[in-house]
Design a protein around this motif. Structure first.
Motif, short mmCIF file in Angstrom:
data_model
loop_
_atom_site.label_atom_id
_atom_site.label_comp_id
_atom_site.label_asym_id
_atom_site.label_seq_id
_atom_site.Cartn_x
_atom_site.Cartn_y
_atom_site.Cartn_z
N ARG A 1 63.35 116.00 25.98
CA ARG A 1 64.77 115.70 26.20
C ARG A 1 65.13 115.77 27.68
NH1 ARG A 1 67.13 118.88 20.84
NH2 ARG A 1 66.84 117.11 19.41
N LEU A 2 64.45 116.64 28.40
CA LEU A 2 64.69 116.74 29.84
C LEU A 2 64.35 115.42 30.53
CD1 LEU A 2 65.61 119.02 31.77
CD2 LEU A 2 63.19 119.44 32.26
N VAL A 3 63.33 114.75 30.03
CA VAL A 3 62.88 113.48 30.62
C VAL A 3 63.66 112.29 30.07
CG1 VAL A 3 60.93 111.89 30.81
CG2 VAL A 3 60.56 114.36 31.06
N HIS A 4 63.88 112.27 28.76
CA HIS A 4 64.38 111.05 28.11
C HIS A 4 65.86 111.07 27.74
CE1 HIS A 4 60.36 109.35 27.68
NE2 HIS A 4 59.94 110.53 27.25
N VAL A 5 66.46 112.24 27.59
CA VAL A 5 67.83 112.32 27.08
C VAL A 5 68.83 112.73 28.15
CG1 VAL A 5 69.36 113.50 25.45
CG2 VAL A 5 67.09 112.77 24.71
N HIS A 6 68.60 113.86 28.78
CA HIS A 6 69.61 114.43 29.69
C HIS A 6 69.92 113.56 30.91
CE1 HIS A 6 69.87 117.93 27.22
NE2 HIS A 6 68.60 118.23 27.38
N PRO A 7 68.95 112.82 31.47
CA PRO A 7 69.30 111.98 32.62
C PRO A 7 70.36 110.92 32.31
CG PRO A 7 66.93 112.28 32.51
CD PRO A 7 67.49 112.85 31.24
N VAL A 8 70.52 110.58 31.04
CA VAL A 8 71.50 109.55 30.66
C VAL A 8 72.93 110.05 30.85
CG1 VAL A 8 72.20 107.99 28.79
CG2 VAL A 8 69.81 108.66 29.00
N LYS A 9 73.12 111.37 30.93
CA LYS A 9 74.47 111.92 31.09
C LYS A 9 75.18 111.34 32.31
CE LYS A 9 73.70 116.47 28.98
NZ LYS A 9 73.62 117.93 29.26
N LEU A 10 74.48 111.30 33.43
CA LEU A 10 75.10 110.81 34.66
C LEU A 10 75.52 109.35 34.52
CD1 LEU A 10 72.85 112.44 37.42
CD2 LEU A 10 75.19 113.04 36.79
N GLU A 11 74.66 108.56 33.90
CA GLU A 11 74.99 107.15 33.66
C GLU A 11 76.23 107.03 32.78
OE1 GLU A 11 73.00 103.29 31.40
OE2 GLU A 11 71.73 104.97 31.99
N THR A 12 76.30 107.87 31.74
CA THR A 12 77.45 107.84 30.83
C THR A 12 78.73 108.24 31.56
OG1 THR A 12 76.07 108.33 28.91
CG2 THR A 12 78.42 108.83 28.72
N LEU A 13 78.66 109.30 32.35
CA LEU A 13 79.84 109.76 33.08
C LEU A 13 80.33 108.68 34.05
CD1 LEU A 13 78.79 113.45 33.82
CD2 LEU A 13 80.60 112.68 32.27
N PHE A 14 79.39 108.00 34.70
CA PHE A 14 79.76 106.93 35.63
C PHE A 14 80.45 105.78 34.88
CE2 PHE A 14 78.71 102.87 37.68
CZ PHE A 14 79.32 103.06 38.92
#
Length: 335
Positions: A307-320
């Motif tokens: 999840r550290l690699v595949h899931v959590h990085p998407v948070k920044l994209e979503t917030l943007f």
């Protein structure tokens, strides 16, 4: 167990490609044959639509329902209606379950199939429950495919798959005896920006919430990411007390080709966003049975790293994206 005469299987959905939904050739026949193979003695009910080719299909009862058509849940930012097959799923499932007279029932999509019957024993393996948010008579076994822990990088509540259900017939009827969704009418009043705080709730969230509100009308969500601590806790309690979540191999469930291979839900990114069976066991232990064994640390660490690699990085994209959407919406309101 070799006799499953106390179980009925409702295979719901189209037999061939129907309206705007493509269907894998021969998949419904494969589905029906798998029920005969893995649940001998069970009653097989096919619930489908008029005009389907039924020659050569093996079932005990046939339910033909009028097609309610697709439903418009909301209008997009461009004013276009967003259509879904929610009402079709409700009708084919609800009407099929009405024909069930056995104690237990399975809801199975016509484009999936059985690979075993592990779900029968699984349903009886977790007897302890707590009184809070305990709505069903017994637990219902569901698939983790599209039962998401995470969406767009964030934990989300009430995101329950609609692929597969097994449990007491009265419980499945309670979950699927639902009123149809009304069509959105006004492109302004019923736009996704007006209706939802972030992204529209997933269809699977809407089915589950619609069912739960029959037991507790205070339960609700106002967007895919409507994830306050209260709602996350309510969601976990509902999952822990009323369900058992497991993967297709753990259940004995096979998926059609569109959900396999390179499909998003089959890739590591999609799979690690879903609830894992051991994660469900963790909330079962937390809320229902403190003596239940903990998952091994190595299992937890493995999923955390994925999840550290595949899931959590998407948070920044979503917030943007959400920030951009809000700015556009605010500028439109000012004009």
């Amino acid at each position: 167990m070799s006799d499953f005469s106390d179980i009925s299987v409702v295979v719901q959905g189209p037999v061939q490609s129907f309206q705007d939904r493509e269907q894998e050739p021969g998949i419904t026949q494969k589905c029906l044959e798998s029920v005969r193979r893995h649940l001998p003695g069970s009653t097989l009910i096919l619930s489908t639509w008029p005009g389907q080719e039924l020659a050569g299909l093996d079932f005990d009862r046939l339910v033909i329902s009028d097609d309610p058509g697709s439903n418009v849940r909301f209008f997009g930012r461009d004013g276009a209606p967003h259509r879904f097959n929610n009402n079709r799923q409700i009708v084919s499932t609800r009407e099929g379950l009405k024909e069930v007279t056995t104690k237990y029932a399975v809801k199975l999509r016509s484009d999936n199939y059985l690979t075993g019957n592990n779900f029968v024993a699984l349903q009886r393996a977790y007897p302890k429950r707590t009184s809070t948010h305990c709505f069903l008579k017994e637990r219902v076994v569901v698939s983790n495919v599209f039962t998401r822990q995470y969406a767009k990088g964030f934990r989300v509540p009430f995101h329950l798959s609609d692929f597969f259900y097994f449990g007491l017939t009265e419980d499945l009827k309670a979950l699927w005896d639902l009123a149809l969704f009304d069509d959105a009418q006004d492109p302004i009043r019923d736009s996704e920006d007006t209706l939802f705080t972030d992204y529209p709730p997933d269809c699977t969230q809407m089915f589950w919430i619609k069912a739960l509100r029959k037991f507790d009308s205070s339960l609700s969500i106002n967007g895919l990411l409507d994830r306050s601590p209260l709602k996350m806790n309510q969601s976990d309690l509902c999952f822990a007390n009323n369900l058992i979540i497991a993967s297709p191999p753990e259940l004995g469930l096979g998926l059609c080709q569109k959900f396999l291979g390179t499909a998003r839900i089959s890739r590591t990114k999609g799979q690690c966003a879903q609830w894992q069976h051991w994660e469900w066991q963790e909330i079962y232990r937390r809320y229902c049975d403190p003596d239940f064994p903990k998952a091994p640390a190595s299992v937890k660490a493995n999923l955390f790293l994925k999840r550290l690699v595949h899931v959590h990085p998407v948070k920044l994209e979503t917030l943007f994206k959400l920030h951009k959407i809000r700015r556009i919406s605010e500028s439109g309101s000012i004009k």
